[in-house]
Design an enzyme around this catalytic site. Structure first.
Site, PDB file in Angstrom:
ATOM      1  N   LYS A   1      46.500  26.547  73.977  1.00 44.27           N
ATOM      2  CA  LYS A   1      45.625  25.372  74.178  1.00 44.27           C
ATOM      3  C   LYS A   1      45.579  24.510  72.932  1.00 44.27           C
ATOM      4  CE  LYS A   1      41.768  27.478  75.426  1.00 44.27           C
ATOM      5  NZ  LYS A   1      41.931  28.842  75.911  1.00 44.27           N
TER       6      LYS A   1
ATOM      7  N   PRO B   1      48.205  32.210  90.826  1.00 39.61           N
ATOM      8  CA  PRO B   1      47.238  32.415  89.730  1.00 39.61           C
ATOM      9  C   PRO B   1      46.572  31.089  89.324  1.00 39.61           C
ATOM     10  CG  PRO B   1      49.297  33.567  89.250  1.00 39.61           C
ATOM     11  CD  PRO B   1      49.555  32.736  90.467  1.00 39.61           C
TER      12      PRO B   1
ATOM     13  N   GLN C   1      46.093  28.455  91.295  1.00 43.18           N
ATOM     14  CA  GLN C   1      45.134  28.095  92.360  1.00 43.18           C
ATOM     15  C   GLN C   1      43.813  28.825  92.143  1.00 43.18           C
ATOM     16  OE1 GLN C   1      46.641  28.516  96.394  1.00 43.18           O
ATOM     17  NE2 GLN C   1      48.741  28.312  95.664  1.00 43.18           N
TER      18      GLN C   1
ATOM     19  N   CYS D   1      46.181  32.825  45.603  1.00 38.63           N
ATOM     20  CA  CYS D   1      44.883  33.495  45.546  1.00 38.63           C
ATOM     21  C   CYS D   1      45.040  34.934  45.048  1.00 38.63           C
ATOM     22  CB  CYS D   1      44.164  33.385  46.890  1.00 38.63           C
ATOM     23  SG  CYS D   1      42.385  33.421  46.685  1.00 38.63           S
TER      24      CYS D   1
ATOM     25  N   HIS E   1      44.320  27.606  47.894  1.00 37.65           N
ATOM     26  CA  HIS E   1      45.235  27.769  49.037  1.00 37.65           C
ATOM     27  C   HIS E   1      45.932  26.445  49.369  1.00 37.65           C
ATOM     28  CE1 HIS E   1      43.875  31.800  50.374  1.00 37.65           C
ATOM     29  NE2 HIS E   1      42.793  31.455  49.702  1.00 37.65           N
TER      30      HIS E   1
ATOM     31  N   GLU F   1      48.445  26.003  51.132  1.00 38.22           N
ATOM     32  CA  GLU F   1      48.984  26.022  52.501  1.00 38.22           C
ATOM     33  C   GLU F   1      48.083  25.305  53.509  1.00 38.22           C
ATOM     34  OE1 GLU F   1      47.719  28.584  50.875  1.00 38.22           O
ATOM     35  OE2 GLU F   1      46.793  30.087  52.173  1.00 38.22           O
TER      36      GLU F   1
HETATM   37  N1  GLN Z   1      40.135  39.001  47.191  1.00 36.13           N
HETATM   38  C1  GLN Z   1      40.337  37.962  46.222  1.00 36.13           C
HETATM   39  C2  GLN Z   1      39.029  37.279  45.863  1.00 36.13           C
HETATM   40  O1  GLN Z   1      38.080  37.341  46.607  1.00 36.13           O
HETATM   41  C3  GLN Z   1      41.360  36.954  46.705  1.00 36.13           C
HETATM   42  C4  GLN Z   1      40.950  36.207  47.944  1.00 36.13           C
HETATM   43  C5  GLN Z   1      42.082  35.512  48.631  1.00 36.13           C
HETATM   44  O2  GLN Z   1      43.254  35.852  48.452  1.00 36.13           O
HETATM   45  N2  GLN Z   1      41.782  34.565  49.512  1.00 36.13           N
HETATM   46  O3  GLN Z   1      38.949  36.658  44.837  1.00 36.13           O
END
Ligand code: GLN
Length: 544
Positions: free
Chosen positions: A20, A194, A196, A384, A510, A512
């Site tokens: 979805k 399915p 319907q 991280c 992050h 990403e």
């Molecule tokens: N566990 C680690 C922290 O809390 C890294 C967290 C993570 O990788 N998002 O700092």
């Protein structure tokens, strides 16, 4: 203007995992490419207040927005497709709905009334649905309703849709029902029954599907479309085929070919325009015509489940297209990575990404991986926990700080090079209490990152409790690792690099989450660029 905002609801039938989120994102892309300001919202029928406390095995990746909401991974698709940031308002769970209704009840806001699913819970749902529309920022709000119709937990949501159709008027709302048309190989036939039944289930709650999007492995014949239209009370042009695609990024074009955007706009009384998908299609062309293939090891403890690292995998697709290479991601389970097999498992790789994560499981494997890539000059990106592991590895093996660790893994470590953030020390609750969302970071001139970003200050999204322990900064920098990104207010180290290595970057945030088709993340683009260069050097060395 809120009065003219149109609302599209996407419900699911027959089976879960039909996609979805991708259908909603693809439709939104088509509407956006015709000039309509569109956003997408996901309503999740589970009782967790947000997915932040859910294990990735349960729910895949937890996606984080700029405003620090821990959300469903579908929001990542919305951002990647639309290139518009989402926020807390874009993801609501049953837990959050009940939490706010109960809080209001405790404050006495219901004036002595009995608090009930209808109207109190449904009113709260209806308000949440309209928050984005009322902001005045959007012409169209698409609301994806999690789960499958007929589930007990979805009922209040379907009931809210029914009521909103009355409140907002026929031309302002639309229901798209995503279903599965299975192929029975023994009979050699596609089956409509399915669908319907699921349309009927929706009708039992008073909601008539306006458009059917039918997931299928084979083309829907004209006859099947006619049959579905007849039995499900929709026009034939409203039966849209959604055939399996080789990449999710093909789905907007597939929906365009099927005319999904046209039927939607017609039903909402809106003008349809030419779609401008130039940038999107340029990306697809590059994605489908790579000039080389590179292999990047993804070291994590949830690698058996694709959804756990969704945004990382998608960021590699964007960065691969930018570099005109196919990025083959090789999942490597950190729990089973040891000193005796690390060479075997990593030696063929062109680059390594050490993934985010929580807790002790698999961290020694991550540290071994970092050591190998550091000593063998293989491009490295640590995200991280991956960055924290790079610091620990350096402390142990270069500074000879025996037993260096994060206090997350070992409270009594003799060298807590990664330690709990000051602001976290008094926190007891687990939900929504990490350092979350977008924070500023100053970049050190002449570093890899300052060149990559081309800016002095960046904003990136975070989700962590632990950090680089600044009492070790002098020793670590004297040994060669450099903090190239620092938070201007708190002095928290956000980025580390190794200048004597070809490409070694660890980030506390992050990247990403911010990579989109229109804006591939610069750090991923640069990392894949370095990986490509490493690959080419290896190739020419082997031919020499
Ligand atoms: N566990 C680690 C922290 O809390 C890294 C967290 C993570 O990788 N998002 O700092």
């Amino acid at each position: 203007m809120s009065a003219s905002t149109k609302y599209i609801f996407v419900t699911g039938g027959v089976s879960s995992s039909l996609g979805k989120g991708i259908i909603a994102a693809s439709l939104a892309k088509l509407l956006q490419s015709q000039g309509y300001k569109t956003t997408i919202q996901k309503l999740d029928p589970y009782i967790n207040v947000d997915p932040g406390t859910l294990n990735p095995y349960e729910h895949g990746e937890c996606y984080v927005t700029d405003d620090g909401a821990e959300t469903d991974l579908d929001l990542g698709h919305y951002e990647r497709f639309l290139n518009v940031p989402t926020s807390q308002a874009n993801n609501v769970t049953t837990g959050r709905i009940y939490q706010s209704v109960i809080e209001k009840e405790r404050k006495g806001e219901f004036l002595g009334k009995t608090v009930q699913v209808i109207p109190h819970i449904t009113d709260e749902i209806k308000n949440r649905i309209q928050i984005l529309g009322n902001s005045g920022d959007y012409d169209i709000v698409i609301t994806e309703i999690g789960g499958t119709v007929g589930d007990i937990e979805s009922l209040p949501y379907i009931e809210s849709v029914r009521q909103l159709q009355w409140d907002l008027g026929e031309q302002n709302t639309l229901v798209i029902h995503l279903t599965l048309v299975p192929y029975l190989s023994a009979a050699g036939e596609l089956k409509t029954k399915p669908t319907q039944h699921s349309v009927k289930t929706l009708m039992e709650s008073g909601v008539q599907a306006d458009i059917l999007v039918c997931r299928t492995e084979h083309e829907l014949s004209d006859g099947i479309k006619t049959k579905l239209a007849r039995f499900c009370n929709v026009e034939k042009e409203s039966v849209i085929q959604s055939i399996d695609a080789s990449t999710i990024y093909d789905v907007p074009n597939l929906m365009l070919d099927e005319g999904l955007d046209k039927v939607v706009l017609k039903k909402l009384g809106l003008q349809s325009h030419e779609c401008n998908l130039e940038g999107w299609n340029a990306f697809l062309t590059k994605h489908k015509n790579p000039t080389a293939e590179v292999t990047i090891g993804l070291i994590g403890k949830y690698v058996e489940l694709q959804d756990s690292y969704k945004s990382i995998l998608e960021a590699f697709i964007h960065a691969g297209a930018s570099n005109e290479v196919k990025v083959k991601v090789e999942p490597i389970h950190s729990e089973y990575l040891t000193a005796s097999n690390v060479v075997d498992k990593l030696k063929g790789l062109d680059g390594v990404l050490v993934a985010p994560g929580f807790g002790e499981r698999g961290i020694e494997g991550k540290i071994k991986a970092v050591q190998y890539v550091r000593e063998n000059n293989i491009p490295f990106l640590g995200i991280c926990l991956g960055m924290q592991m790079a610091v620990i590895e350096y402390a142990r093996n270069v500074l000879n700080l025996e037993g260096a660790n994060s206090t997350e893994m070992e409270e009594g470590t003799p060298h807590p090079v990664i330690d709990l953030m000051e602001s976290q020390k008094t926190i007891v609750d687990k939900g929504g209490t990490m350092r979350l969302g977008a924070w500023a970071c100053n970049l050190l001139p002449d570093s890899i990152v300052s060149e990559v970003y081309g800016e002095a200050v960046i904003m990136e999204r975070h989700r962590h409790r632990y950090e680089f322990n600044n009492s070790y900064i002098e020793a670590i920098e004297a040994a060669g690792m450099v903090a190239t990104g620092v938070n201007p207010e708190t002095n928290l180290v956000e980025i580390i690099e190794l200048p004597n290595h070809d490409w070694f970057v660890g980030v506390q945030y992050h990247p990403e989450y911010k990579s989109t088709v229109a804006n591939p993340h610069p750090l991923f683009v640069a990392f894949v660029g370095a990986v490509k260069k490493h690959h080419q050097q290896k190739k020419s060395a082997s031919m020499a």
